[in-house]
Design a protein around this motif. Structure first.
Motif, PDB file in Angstrom:
ATOM      1  N   GLN A 141       0.827  -1.210   0.000  1.00 43.04           N
ATOM      2  CA  GLN A 141       0.000   0.000   0.000  1.00 43.04           C
ATOM      3  C   GLN A 141       0.863   1.263   0.000  1.00 43.04           C
ATOM      4  N   LEU A 142       1.935   1.220   0.758  1.00 43.13           N
ATOM      5  CA  LEU A 142       2.835   2.375   0.812  1.00 43.13           C
ATOM      6  C   LEU A 142       3.493   2.630  -0.543  1.00 43.13           C
ATOM      7  N   ARG A 143       3.897   1.566  -1.219  1.00 46.00           N
ATOM      8  CA  ARG A 143       4.518   1.746  -2.531  1.00 46.00           C
ATOM      9  C   ARG A 143       3.546   2.432  -3.494  1.00 46.00           C
ATOM     10  N   GLU A 144       2.299   2.023  -3.452  1.00 50.25           N
ATOM     11  CA  GLU A 144       1.300   2.649  -4.331  1.00 50.25           C
ATOM     12  C   GLU A 144       1.132   4.123  -4.000  1.00 50.25           C
ATOM     13  N   GLN A 145       1.104   4.448  -2.702  1.00 51.14           N
ATOM     14  CA  GLN A 145       0.936   5.856  -2.319  1.00 51.14           C
ATOM     15  C   GLN A 145       2.165   6.677  -2.700  1.00 51.14           C
ATOM     16  N   ILE A 146       3.340   6.071  -2.563  1.00 51.30           N
ATOM     17  CA  ILE A 146       4.577   6.772  -2.936  1.00 51.30           C
ATOM     18  C   ILE A 146       4.574   7.085  -4.423  1.00 51.30           C
ATOM     19  N   ALA A 147       4.124   6.129  -5.251  1.00 55.08           N
ATOM     20  CA  ALA A 147       4.073   6.352  -6.699  1.00 55.08           C
ATOM     21  C   ALA A 147       3.120   7.504  -7.030  1.00 55.08           C
ATOM     22  N   GLU A 148       1.983   7.553  -6.322  1.00 58.68           N
ATOM     23  CA  GLU A 148       1.029   8.641  -6.557  1.00 58.68           C
ATOM     24  C   GLU A 148       1.633   9.986  -6.161  1.00 58.68           C
ATOM     25  N   GLN A 149       2.327  10.018  -5.042  1.00 57.89           N
ATOM     26  CA  GLN A 149       2.956  11.259  -4.586  1.00 57.89           C
ATOM     27  C   GLN A 149       4.019  11.731  -5.574  1.00 57.89           C
ATOM     28  N   ARG A 150       4.827  10.794  -6.069  1.00 50.99           N
ATOM     29  CA  ARG A 150       5.890  11.168  -7.006  1.00 50.99           C
ATOM     30  C   ARG A 150       5.304  11.712  -8.306  1.00 50.99           C
ATOM     31  N   GLU A 151       4.285  11.035  -8.815  1.00 49.18           N
ATOM     32  CA  GLU A 151       3.669  11.470 -10.071  1.00 49.18           C
ATOM     33  C   GLU A 151       2.979  12.821  -9.926  1.00 49.18           C
ATOM     34  N   SER A 152       2.421  13.099  -8.756  1.00 49.25           N
ATOM     35  CA  SER A 152       1.701  14.357  -8.559  1.00 49.25           C
ATOM     36  C   SER A 152       2.638  15.562  -8.559  1.00 49.25           C
ATOM     37  N   ARG A 153       3.926  15.309  -8.323  1.00 55.77           N
ATOM     38  CA  ARG A 153       4.884  16.410  -8.287  1.00 55.77           C
ATOM     39  C   ARG A 153       5.286  16.857  -9.699  1.00 55.77           C
ATOM     40  N   GLY A 154       5.250  15.926 -10.644  1.00 52.46           N
ATOM     41  CA  GLY A 154       5.610  16.286 -12.016  1.00 52.46           C
ATOM     42  C   GLY A 154       7.054  16.765 -12.106  1.00 52.46           C
ATOM     43  N   GLY A 155       7.434  17.357 -13.204  1.00 55.66           N
ATOM     44  CA  GLY A 155       8.773  17.901 -13.370  1.00 55.66           C
ATOM     45  C   GLY A 155       9.760  16.859 -13.845  1.00 55.66           C
ATOM     46  N   LEU A 156      10.923  17.351 -14.244  1.00 54.38           N
ATOM     47  CA  LEU A 156      11.953  16.488 -14.807  1.00 54.38           C
ATOM     48  C   LEU A 156      12.469  15.487 -13.788  1.00 54.38           C
ATOM     49  N   ARG A 157      12.727  15.957 -12.545  1.00 54.04           N
ATOM     50  CA  ARG A 157      13.296  15.054 -11.552  1.00 54.04           C
ATOM     51  C   ARG A 157      12.324  13.945 -11.185  1.00 54.04           C
ATOM     52  N   SER A 158      11.039  14.263 -11.103  1.00 58.61           N
ATOM     53  CA  SER A 158      10.057  13.214 -10.804  1.00 58.61           C
ATOM     54  C   SER A 158      10.016  12.196 -11.923  1.00 58.61           C
ATOM     55  N   SER A 159      10.163  12.691 -13.164  1.00 59.10           N
ATOM     56  CA  SER A 159      10.183  11.780 -14.308  1.00 59.10           C
ATOM     57  C   SER A 159      11.399  10.876 -14.256  1.00 59.10           C
ATOM     58  N   ILE A 160      12.540  11.456 -13.897  1.00 62.33           N
ATOM     59  CA  ILE A 160      13.783  10.675 -13.786  1.00 62.33           C
ATOM     60  C   ILE A 160      13.674   9.638 -12.672  1.00 62.33           C
ATOM     61  N   ALA A 161      12.997  10.016 -11.565  1.00 65.47           N
ATOM     62  CA  ALA A 161      12.904   9.142 -10.398  1.00 65.47           C
ATOM     63  C   ALA A 161      12.097   7.884 -10.674  1.00 65.47           C
ATOM     64  N   SER A 162      11.237   7.935 -11.697  1.00 69.76           N
ATOM     65  CA  SER A 162      10.395   6.781 -12.006  1.00 69.76           C
ATOM     66  C   SER A 162      11.247   5.566 -12.336  1.00 69.76           C
ATOM     67  N   GLY A 163      11.089   4.509 -11.577  1.00 73.41           N
ATOM     68  CA  GLY A 163      11.813   3.268 -11.821  1.00 73.41           C
ATOM     69  C   GLY A 163      13.200   3.220 -11.228  1.00 73.41           C
ATOM     70  N   VAL A 164      13.724   4.364 -10.751  1.00 74.78           N
ATOM     71  CA  VAL A 164      15.092   4.387 -10.212  1.00 74.78           C
ATOM     72  C   VAL A 164      15.186   3.581  -8.922  1.00 74.78           C
ATOM     73  N   ALA A 165      14.190   3.712  -8.044  1.00 76.72           N
ATOM     74  CA  ALA A 165      14.241   3.015  -6.756  1.00 76.72           C
ATOM     75  C   ALA A 165      14.372   1.513  -6.958  1.00 76.72           C
ATOM     76  N   GLU A 166      13.527   0.942  -7.817  1.00 76.60           N
ATOM     77  CA  GLU A 166      13.582  -0.495  -8.055  1.00 76.60           C
ATOM     78  C   GLU A 166      14.937  -0.925  -8.612  1.00 76.60           C
ATOM     79  N   SER A 167      15.463  -0.160  -9.576  1.00 80.09           N
ATOM     80  CA  SER A 167      16.727  -0.544 -10.217  1.00 80.09           C
ATOM     81  C   SER A 167      17.896  -0.463  -9.242  1.00 80.09           C
ATOM     82  N   VAL A 168      17.952   0.624  -8.468  1.00 78.38           N
ATOM     83  CA  VAL A 168      19.040   0.769  -7.497  1.00 78.38           C
ATOM     84  C   VAL A 168      18.919  -0.287  -6.410  1.00 78.38           C
ATOM     85  N   GLY A 169      17.681  -0.501  -5.933  1.00 77.83           N
ATOM     86  CA  GLY A 169      17.477  -1.510  -4.899  1.00 77.83           C
ATOM     87  C   GLY A 169      17.862  -2.896  -5.365  1.00 77.83           C
ATOM     88  N   HIS A 170      17.532  -3.221  -6.593  1.00 84.57           N
ATOM     89  CA  HIS A 170      17.864  -4.533  -7.140  1.00 84.57           C
ATOM     90  C   HIS A 170      19.382  -4.717  -7.183  1.00 84.57           C
TER      91      HIS A 170
END
Length: 633
Positions: free
Chosen positions: A455-484
């Motif tokens: 549930q937290l992951r879903e809310q985090i994705a919504e929060q990130r997308e709501s911010r918009g901007g270049l950095r939010s776009s870059i952040a998409s998928g970064v957490a999973e890749s770095v964590g992996h």
């Protein structure tokens, strides 16, 4: 509720009427004779008496054990207890056979010239204490005698066969049905005497000093140390409600007085049917102070399961925060609403005089299709597990941890104790509004399960997308890749490293927005967490640690720490815990976290415990100081 095991007394085991008396003089006298013989044996060994003298006491103990058990079982058959309470009778007889075999084994070893170890004597002492008082085996027939027979019945020994191995009084023993609906075949009545063969090294956690105090004394000491600190925060529609340790203790003492005024005696069972809340914890603390035994009823139990728990545990009083189904309410003697708890002024609080090995709580698992066994957990189990966490998850005073999972589960409950033990605050959040409340609480310790992190992951994705901007776009998928990459121990590519650096500001803002800005420990337990979830939170810089345990282990055995997380394992042992793998591949656990036994079902418990090792039911291996779970046995 004093135990007869008194380390400060000259006697190896001391008789105490309040703890051991059945109210039947014949059997009280026999029990006292067993105590005398065990004390004589202990003294003879301590004083280095001759082998002949020790052997004479052993032979007398074996002979008297056989006589007493035969006499007691004949009484249970003659008075009707064996038929009316068949399960208790069979369990009782099988425990007799267990003890008699140990005494005979002791005598045979002595005659063969083997040294008698103190460990065997301790077994005999602890068995007597547990059988007569700790798990209420002898109290069952004593209560039956008092309630059903009164003064109209007189036992005449010799009218039935006294041999315990004689023909069973129940002609359908092989088809006897337990109260939980399972068949009891004759093979289950035999003691499991085979030694465990280990196929691995023994993996040992750090040394642990196990406290010998009951929970009531621990609570009193904790309040003395942190009295003016905030113990609880509860989120309600009216805002935050805070209580200091001292105020919470005063309320618990008053409720303990009220419970005792109702006529409850030390050892009586109090059911708690309520959502996690400060009131829930107040009732439980009051139960500890009054020397009673708590029995949580999970709201996930259906009516049939709840009735089973009430009857199996012998609940004397049920406290609830909502109206109960009629069938459940009729299963107990008395029901009280949480909102109208009685208060009183007790002259003494029996819980302060309880023994560490006295029963503290009975827990029934939720994750089973059949009616579960009650896990009999002692004060020592609870205190030892809290100390394990104090060593394994150190906290400074002032931390705040969440409590929204059911307190009927030891995972949430013991972590609540851990927070208080370190001067921390327990924040009771509303389960349905957990994500909103998390933003208000901003905890440093998050007690969760895999579903919560989803549930937290879903809310985090919504929060990130709501911010918009270049950095939010870059952040998409970064957490999973770095964590992996971190989880696999791989290096992070230059381009991914750059994206991660650019995303850190977004991650920090989002963590704060969802209430994770102060997190030091994010804990997950009760079930294995999905690899993708793990990768995401590692890359999102939330320090996720995984707990492995079971209700039979007071909720805890190993920890897979965030800083050294190995995705292939469940981590290494907590302090005081030993781990091994049996020759059939089953993972074994030994330590002070292993419970006292199954309430009213010693036969099944003997199948789970062997040579002190608890059989987890999981197949696994030990590799590089950690346990790998491959699946159920």
């Amino acid at each position: 509720m004093q135990s007869g095991v008194d380390k400060d007394n000259d006697e190896f085991i001391e008789w105490n009427d309040d703890r051991y008396s059945t109210g039947i003089d014949r059997f009280d006298d026999q029990h006292q004779r067993l105590f005398e013989l065990l004390n004589e044996l202990s003294t003879a060994m301590d004083e280095g008496r001759s082998q002949e003298a020790v052997g004479e006491i052993l032979r007398e103990l074996e002979k008297y054990t056989e006589y007493h058990f035969g006499d007691e079982e004949e009484f249970m058959q003659d008075c009707g207890f064996a038929m009316d309470c068949a399960n208790c009778f069979y369990n009782h007889r099988e425990m007799h056979e267990q003890f008699a075999e140990k005494v005979s084994e002791l005598r045979r070893k002595h005659e063969a010239g083997e040294t008698i170890s103190m460990e065997v004597l301790l077994f005999a002492r602890d068995w007597l204490d547990s059988h007569i008082a700790g798990l209420n085996q002898d109290q069952n027939y004593a209560d039956y005698y008092d309630e059903q027979l009164g003064g109209s019945y007189e036992y005449e020994p010799g009218t039935l066969k006294a041999d315990r191995k004689s023909e069973d009084p129940h002609p359908d023993d092989e088809l006897q049905i337990d109260t939980d609906g399972r068949k009891r075949g004759s093979e289950q009545s035999e003691e499991n005497t085979e030694s465990v063969t280990l196929a691995s090294e023994i993996l040992r956690g750090d040394e642990l000093s196990v406290p010998t105090e009951p929970m009531a004394v621990w609570l009193e000491r904790t309040v003395d140390e942190y009295g003016d600190r905030t113990a609880t925060v509860e989120l309600t529609p009216d805002g935050r409600q805070r209580s200091q340790f001292a105020a919470l203790y005063r309320e618990a003492v008053a409720v303990a007085g009220g419970l005792l005024d109702l006529g409850l005696d030390p050892g009586d069972r109090v059911g708690i049917h309520a959502d996690a809340s400060s009131d829930w914890s107040t009732v439980e603390m009051a139960v500890h102070l009054a020397g009673l035994v708590s029995v949580p009823l999970s709201k996930l139990f259906d009516t049939d399961r709840a009735q089973h728990v009430c009857r199996d545990a012998g609940i004397d009083l049920l406290v609830t925060d909502e109206p109960l189904p009629p069938d459940v309410g009729e299963s107990v003697d008395q029901v009280l609403r949480m909102s109208s708890l009685p208060t009183g002024r007790a002259g003494t609080l029996p819980g302060l005089d309880a023994d560490a090995d006295d029963l503290a709580t009975i827990l029934y698992r939720v994750d089973t299709n059949e009616h579960p066994n009650g896990c009999a957990i002692t004060h020592r189990n609870l205190r030892a597990t809290v100390e394990m966490l104090s060593e394994g998850l150190p906290l400074e005073p002032g931390h705040t941890g969440t409590c929204f999972l059911p307190l009927a589960h030891p995972y949430q409950r013991v972590l609540t104790y851990h927070l208080w033990n370190t001067g921390g605050t327990v924040a009771y959040t509303r389960r349905e509004q957990f994500l909103d409340d998390l933003q208000t609480v901003e905890p440093s310790v998050l007690v969760g399960v895999p579903a919560v992190y989803e549930q937290l992951r879903e809310q985090i994705a919504e929060q990130r997308e709501s911010r918009g901007g270049l950095r939010s776009s870059i952040a998409s998928g970064v957490a999973e890749s770095v964590g992996h990459a971190k989880t696999d121990g791989e290096g992070v590519s230059t381009s991914l490293s750059l994206k991660h650096a650019l995303s850190k500001g977004v991650f920090a803002d989002v963590r704060k927005a969802v209430g994770l800005g102060n997190i030091e420990y994010a804990l997950t337990g009760t079930a294995a967490i999905d690899r993708e979830l793990l990768d995401f939170f590692r890359g999102f810089e939330v320090p996720l640690s995984e707990i492995y345990g079971a209700t039979e282990l007071t909720g805890f055995a190993t920890i897979n720490r965030a800083g050294t997380y190995d995705v292939e394992t469940v981590g290494g042992p907590l302090p005081g815990v030993e781990l091994a793998v049996a020759d059939d591949g089953e993972v074994l656990v030994r330590g002070p976290n292993v419970i006292e036994g199954y309430w009213n079902d010693p036969v099944t418990w003997r199948e789970k415990l062997n040579d002190g090792w608890y059989h987890t039911g999981d197949i696994g291996t030990i590799e590089d100081g950690a346990v790998v779970i491959e699946g159920p046995k």
